[in-house]
Design a protein around this motif. Structure first.
Motif, PDB file in Angstrom:
ATOM      1  N   PRO A 170     -31.163  14.405 -39.041  1.00  0.00           N
ATOM      2  CA  PRO A 170     -30.030  14.486 -38.106  1.00  0.00           C
ATOM      3  C   PRO A 170     -29.839  13.161 -37.367  1.00  0.00           C
ATOM      4  O   PRO A 170     -30.742  12.343 -37.301  1.00  0.00           O
ATOM      5  N   PRO A 171     -28.643  12.961 -36.788  1.00  0.00           N
ATOM      6  CA  PRO A 171     -28.356  11.684 -36.114  1.00  0.00           C
ATOM      7  C   PRO A 171     -29.371  11.375 -35.018  1.00  0.00           C
ATOM      8  O   PRO A 171     -29.754  12.264 -34.262  1.00  0.00           O
ATOM      9  N   GLY A 172     -29.811  10.101 -34.967  1.00  0.00           N
ATOM     10  CA  GLY A 172     -30.729   9.666 -33.926  1.00  0.00           C
ATOM     11  C   GLY A 172     -32.174  10.037 -34.160  1.00  0.00           C
ATOM     12  O   GLY A 172     -33.039   9.730 -33.357  1.00  0.00           O
ATOM     13  N   GLN A 173     -32.450  10.707 -35.290  1.00  0.00           N
ATOM     14  CA  GLN A 173     -33.824  11.119 -35.594  1.00  0.00           C
ATOM     15  C   GLN A 173     -34.449  10.165 -36.601  1.00  0.00           C
ATOM     16  O   GLN A 173     -33.753   9.514 -37.362  1.00  0.00           O
ATOM     17  N   TYR A 174     -35.786  10.067 -36.603  1.00  0.00           N
ATOM     18  CA  TYR A 174     -36.484   9.336 -37.665  1.00  0.00           C
ATOM     19  C   TYR A 174     -37.550  10.238 -38.269  1.00  0.00           C
ATOM     20  O   TYR A 174     -38.004  11.184 -37.625  1.00  0.00           O
ATOM     21  N   LEU A 175     -37.910   9.929 -39.497  1.00  0.00           N
ATOM     22  CA  LEU A 175     -38.846  10.782 -40.230  1.00  0.00           C
ATOM     23  C   LEU A 175     -40.281  10.428 -39.849  1.00  0.00           C
ATOM     24  O   LEU A 175     -40.657   9.267 -39.798  1.00  0.00           O
ATOM     25  N   GLU A 176     -41.060  11.437 -39.574  1.00  0.00           N
ATOM     26  CA  GLU A 176     -42.443  11.253 -39.105  1.00  0.00           C
ATOM     27  C   GLU A 176     -43.368  12.018 -40.059  1.00  0.00           C
ATOM     28  O   GLU A 176     -43.045  13.124 -40.465  1.00  0.00           O
ATOM     29  N   ASP A 177     -44.501  11.388 -40.398  1.00  0.00           N
ATOM     30  CA  ASP A 177     -45.488  12.082 -41.234  1.00  0.00           C
ATOM     31  C   ASP A 177     -46.433  12.922 -40.402  1.00  0.00           C
ATOM     32  O   ASP A 177     -46.880  13.983 -40.807  1.00  0.00           O
ATOM     33  N   GLY A 178     -46.776  12.385 -39.231  1.00  0.00           N
ATOM     34  CA  GLY A 178     -47.701  13.108 -38.346  1.00  0.00           C
ATOM     35  C   GLY A 178     -46.998  14.285 -37.702  1.00  0.00           C
ATOM     36  O   GLY A 178     -45.908  14.666 -38.099  1.00  0.00           O
ATOM     37  N   PHE A 179     -47.641  14.865 -36.702  1.00  0.00           N
ATOM     38  CA  PHE A 179     -47.067  16.010 -36.014  1.00  0.00           C
ATOM     39  C   PHE A 179     -47.272  15.784 -34.514  1.00  0.00           C
ATOM     40  O   PHE A 179     -48.250  16.213 -33.940  1.00  0.00           O
ATOM     41  N   PRO A 180     -46.333  15.011 -33.891  1.00  0.00           N
ATOM     42  CA  PRO A 180     -46.479  14.722 -32.459  1.00  0.00           C
ATOM     43  C   PRO A 180     -46.377  15.991 -31.609  1.00  0.00           C
ATOM     44  O   PRO A 180     -46.014  17.053 -32.106  1.00  0.00           O
ATOM     45  N   VAL A 181     -46.689  15.837 -30.335  1.00  0.00           N
ATOM     46  CA  VAL A 181     -46.742  16.982 -29.429  1.00  0.00           C
ATOM     47  C   VAL A 181     -45.863  16.709 -28.218  1.00  0.00           C
ATOM     48  O   VAL A 181     -45.920  15.628 -27.651  1.00  0.00           O
ATOM     49  N   LEU A 182     -45.044  17.672 -27.840  1.00  0.00           N
ATOM     50  CA  LEU A 182     -44.283  17.568 -26.590  1.00  0.00           C
ATOM     51  C   LEU A 182     -44.576  18.820 -25.770  1.00  0.00           C
ATOM     52  O   LEU A 182     -44.302  19.922 -26.210  1.00  0.00           O
ATOM     53  N   SER A 183     -45.173  18.652 -24.607  1.00  0.00           N
ATOM     54  CA  SER A 183     -45.329  19.761 -23.656  1.00  0.00           C
ATOM     55  C   SER A 183     -45.368  19.159 -22.266  1.00  0.00           C
ATOM     56  O   SER A 183     -45.748  18.016 -22.093  1.00  0.00           O
ATOM     57  N   ILE A 242     -33.026   4.507 -25.579  1.00  0.00           N
ATOM     58  CA  ILE A 242     -32.420   3.257 -26.028  1.00  0.00           C
ATOM     59  C   ILE A 242     -31.907   3.468 -27.444  1.00  0.00           C
ATOM     60  O   ILE A 242     -32.586   4.102 -28.259  1.00  0.00           O
ATOM     61  N   ARG A 243     -30.694   2.974 -27.720  1.00  0.00           N
ATOM     62  CA  ARG A 243     -30.138   3.117 -29.079  1.00  0.00           C
ATOM     63  C   ARG A 243     -29.779   1.746 -29.620  1.00  0.00           C
ATOM     64  O   ARG A 243     -29.051   0.988 -28.988  1.00  0.00           O
ATOM     65  N   LEU A 244     -30.304   1.431 -30.792  1.00  0.00           N
ATOM     66  CA  LEU A 244     -30.020   0.160 -31.468  1.00  0.00           C
ATOM     67  C   LEU A 244     -29.171   0.446 -32.697  1.00  0.00           C
ATOM     68  O   LEU A 244     -29.330   1.480 -33.344  1.00  0.00           O
ATOM     69  N   THR A 245     -28.275  -0.478 -33.018  1.00  0.00           N
ATOM     70  CA  THR A 245     -27.378  -0.287 -34.161  1.00  0.00           C
ATOM     71  C   THR A 245     -27.449  -1.506 -35.081  1.00  0.00           C
ATOM     72  O   THR A 245     -27.302  -2.640 -34.629  1.00  0.00           O
ATOM     73  N   ALA A 246     -27.685  -1.259 -36.364  1.00  0.00           N
ATOM     74  CA  ALA A 246     -27.736  -2.326 -37.373  1.00  0.00           C
ATOM     75  C   ALA A 246     -26.337  -2.532 -37.961  1.00  0.00           C
ATOM     76  O   ALA A 246     -25.473  -1.658 -37.840  1.00  0.00           O
ATOM     77  N   PRO A 247     -26.118  -3.685 -38.615  1.00  0.00           N
ATOM     78  CA  PRO A 247     -24.787  -3.976 -39.178  1.00  0.00           C
ATOM     79  C   PRO A 247     -24.300  -2.912 -40.160  1.00  0.00           C
ATOM     80  O   PRO A 247     -23.098  -2.670 -40.266  1.00  0.00           O
ATOM     81  N   ASP A 248     -25.212  -2.244 -40.865  1.00  0.00           N
ATOM     82  CA  ASP A 248     -24.765  -1.221 -41.819  1.00  0.00           C
ATOM     83  C   ASP A 248     -24.522   0.132 -41.152  1.00  0.00           C
ATOM     84  O   ASP A 248     -24.298   1.132 -41.823  1.00  0.00           O
ATOM     85  N   GLY A 249     -24.572   0.150 -39.810  1.00  0.00           N
ATOM     86  CA  GLY A 249     -24.293   1.391 -39.098  1.00  0.00           C
ATOM     87  C   GLY A 249     -25.535   2.212 -38.780  1.00  0.00           C
ATOM     88  O   GLY A 249     -25.482   3.161 -37.998  1.00  0.00           O
ATOM     89  N   TYR A 250     -26.660   1.840 -39.382  1.00  0.00           N
ATOM     90  CA  TYR A 250     -27.901   2.558 -39.120  1.00  0.00           C
ATOM     91  C   TYR A 250     -28.266   2.457 -37.640  1.00  0.00           C
ATOM     92  O   TYR A 250     -28.131   1.399 -37.030  1.00  0.00           O
ATOM     93  N   GLN A 251     -28.702   3.567 -37.050  1.00  0.00           N
ATOM     94  CA  GLN A 251     -29.091   3.542 -35.639  1.00  0.00           C
ATOM     95  C   GLN A 251     -30.507   4.068 -35.452  1.00  0.00           C
ATOM     96  O   GLN A 251     -30.946   4.959 -36.169  1.00  0.00           O
ATOM     97  N   ALA A 252     -31.194   3.499 -34.496  1.00  0.00           N
ATOM     98  CA  ALA A 252     -32.525   3.999 -34.128  1.00  0.00           C
ATOM     99  C   ALA A 252     -32.529   4.265 -32.632  1.00  0.00           C
ATOM    100  O   ALA A 252     -31.990   3.479 -31.860  1.00  0.00           O
ATOM    101  N   GLN A 253     -33.138   5.391 -32.240  1.00  0.00           N
ATOM    102  CA  GLN A 253     -33.270   5.713 -30.812  1.00  0.00           C
ATOM    103  C   GLN A 253     -34.738   5.895 -30.472  1.00  0.00           C
ATOM    104  O   GLN A 253     -35.492   6.467 -31.252  1.00  0.00           O
ATOM    105  N   ARG A 254     -35.135   5.428 -29.289  1.00  0.00           N
ATOM    106  CA  ARG A 254     -36.482   5.671 -28.785  1.00  0.00           C
ATOM    107  C   ARG A 254     -36.401   5.876 -27.275  1.00  0.00           C
ATOM    108  O   ARG A 254     -35.451   5.426 -26.624  1.00  0.00           O
ATOM    109  N   SER A 255     -37.439   6.497 -26.730  1.00  0.00           N
ATOM    110  CA  SER A 255     -37.529   6.693 -25.278  1.00  0.00           C
ATOM    111  C   SER A 255     -38.454   5.652 -24.671  1.00  0.00           C
ATOM    112  O   SER A 255     -39.501   5.351 -25.248  1.00  0.00           O
ATOM    113  N   TYR A 256     -38.089   5.106 -23.504  1.00  0.00           N
ATOM    114  CA  TYR A 256     -38.987   4.223 -22.762  1.00  0.00           C
ATOM    115  C   TYR A 256     -38.963   4.603 -21.290  1.00  0.00           C
ATOM    116  O   TYR A 256     -37.897   4.758 -20.688  1.00  0.00           O
ATOM    117  N   SER A 257     -40.153   4.743 -20.730  1.00  0.00           N
ATOM    118  CA  SER A 257     -40.282   5.105 -19.322  1.00  0.00           C
ATOM    119  C   SER A 257     -39.810   3.957 -18.452  1.00  0.00           C
ATOM    120  O   SER A 257     -39.943   2.789 -18.823  1.00  0.00           O
TER     121      SER A 257
END
Ligand SMILES: Cc1cc2nc3c(=O)[nH]c(=O)nc-3n(C[C@H](O)[C@H](O)[C@H](O)COP(=O)(O)OP(=O)(O)OC[C@H]3O[C@@H](n4cnc5c(N)ncnc54)[C@H](O)[C@@H]3O)c2cc1C
Lengths: 201, 245
Positions: free
Chosen positions: A19-32, B41-56
């Motif tokens: 799904p959009p904004g997701q990445y594929l992970e091999d492990g199994f992280p934890v959220l609680s 945070i959301r980053l966008t590559a030229p081909d439209g690919y996006q990555a999101q991560r959380s930072y405190s």
């Protein structure tokens, strides 16, 4: 907007999209939100209720004696990871309804509640027609405490916070109401394919 | 909580350690946050690919108009190496927030406060400590127990040491799990039950505990605190990543 110099890491091609904004992970992280509770199966039970009335109640032995259902599915956590091809076993909500003699859903919404005080809200229809389990096995093994064991709700078509860990019951309601994360601004429904992470998405 | 994506501009980049950098962001559209919250945070590559991560968020809410994040380098990662190798002052990217549930603390909640960090898990706890100083809540007793691989890996070390030196109610204990300098007098092992017993003894019974770091670290520390008899709902956790240190 483009991010200067960002190309993304070349990842092994996933067999199907995430799904959009997701990445594929091999492990199994934890959220609680707190420590992992230790649930004692000797005193554990599961209650379905509506308006203070108990519609069904099962202890561990009773749950295990109901027909088991297997699910082979992908998982999506709101903290951005997805995991493909996971195997779960448990009892479907349909089978629990049947065991309790519930023919008509007792309310359009459900508040799932857990040991440790966790709650999450869902539309009742999202639990029926084979879409949800009361799950007790992951990958052929008893479900680990950190992943919600011994028993969790499992609704894999929604973000994983809807699959309440350490489940103790379902309270049916006429109207939707926010659960634990939802009260902090997380989405009331949580469809990963629509990227419904937070209120307003 | 603000939900829409907005543009943040990097005002400055600070090197904290060999593996941690701080990015000062101006993000005028981000509403006031509570210490402990994070941004996406959301980053966008030229081909439209996006990555999101959380930072405190590392900075206190009292800093207006800017906020800081500190990113630890995960060598085989996608987003953290980009921050380390590419991002410089003037760059822009999309962020949204503030986001976060119960993992927040404000000085109005009081103490005693037990803060336990593993690696980059210090980041949201630093926002709490900076907020305590910025709001002059120096009477609230706090103990920070901070686990790192080596002294060189300790993020914000000078600031933490000088905060503790000037503050009778703030104690900072380091434990170094892999490498110690000669003459090291702090702890030299992973956080364990005995260490937790000692720090709780020094602090006094904590009213609130915050544990942040890699998942395995948080699992073991939070469970040990429950076994020591702390109320489960007085322990708030944030799990950063799938692997342990
Ligand atoms: C609420 C929240 C707050 C966070 N706050 C911070 C923060 O303040 N500072 C910070 O540096 N990070 C923080 N993180 C972690 C951050 O979101 C990323 O997961 C991290 O930067 C790695 O991203 P990446 O793209 O570089 O690695 P990825 O490409 O996602 O991962 C590459 C590999 O590294 C592993 N990995 C991922 N994360 C970690 C980790 N933390 N430790 C060890 N191995 C890992 C993955 O399993 C994978 O095998 C936070 C995470 C959450 C959920």
């Amino acid at each position: 907007m483009l991010s200067r110099g960002f190309f993304g890491k070349k990842r092994p091609e996933a067999s199907r999209p995430v799904p959009p904004g997701q990445y594929l992970e091999d492990g199994f992280p934890v959220l609680s939100a707190g420590p992992t509770p230790r649930v004692d199966l000797a005193t554990w039970d599961l209650t379905f209720e509506s308006d203070g009335e108990v519609l069904g109640k099962w202890d561990w032995e009773q749950l295990k004696s109901l027909p088991a259902t297997d699910m082979h599915v992908d998982l999506h956590c709101v903290t951005k990871w997805s995991k493909h091809d996971t195997d779960w076993r448990g009892v479907s909500i349909d089978d629990l309804f049947e065991a309790a003699g519930i023919t008509d859903p007792p309310g359009d919404y459900v508040m799932a509640y857990s040991d440790g005080g966790y709650t999450t809200n869902l539309p009742t229809e999202d639990l029926l027609d084979g879409k949800a389990l009361i799950a007790y096995e992951y990958d052929g093994e008893p479900l680990e405490p950190a992943h919600g064991g011994p028993v969790r709700l499992f609704v894999p078509h929604l973000y994983l916070w809807k699959s309440a860990k350490w489940i103790r019951g379902l309270r049916f309601m006429e109207q939707d109401a926010p659960g634990f994360w939802e009260a902090y601004g997380y989405h009331m429904y949580g469809d990963p394919w629509k990227e419904q992470r937070y209120i307003g998405d | 909580m603000t939900t829409g994506w907005q543009i943040a501009t990097v005002e400055a980049v600070k090197t904290e350690t060999d593996r941690a950098k701080t990015f000062v962001l101006s993000a005028p559209g981000i509403s006031r946050f509570r210490p402990g919250q994070h941004i996406d945070i959301r980053l966008t590559a030229p081909d439209g690919y996006q990555a999101q991560r959380s930072y405190s968020i590392a900075s206190p809410p009292e800093d207006s108009g800017v906020l800081e994040v500190t990113v630890e380098l995960i060598e085989d990662g996608e987003v953290s190496p980009y921050f380390h190798e590419v991002v410089r002052a003037g760059d822009q990217f999309e962020i949204r927030g503030p986001i976060g549930g119960p993992f927040t603390w404000q000085s109005t909640e009081g103490g005693p406060l037990l803060l336990i960090a593993g690696g980059s898990g210090i980041v949201p706890l630093m926002s709490m400590l900076r907020h305590r100083s910025a709001s002059s809540a120096f009477n609230i007793p706090v103990l920070l127990l901070y686990s790192s691989r080596s002294l060189d890996d300790v993020i914000y070390r000078e600031e933490l040491e000088s905060m503790a030196a000037q503050d009778d109610h703030l104690q900072v204990d380091f434990t170094l799990t892999r490498q110690r300098p000669d003459g090291w007098s702090g702890y030299e092992r992973r956080v364990d039950d005995e260490m937790l017993g000692e720090v709780i003894e020094k602090l006094g019974a904590p009213r609130l505990s915050y544990v942040c770091g890699p998942t395995a670290f948080v699992e073991s520390v939070a469970s040990a605190l429950v076994e020591r008899g702390l109320e489960a709902d007085s322990i708030r956790t944030e799990r950063f990543g799938p692997s342990g240190t």
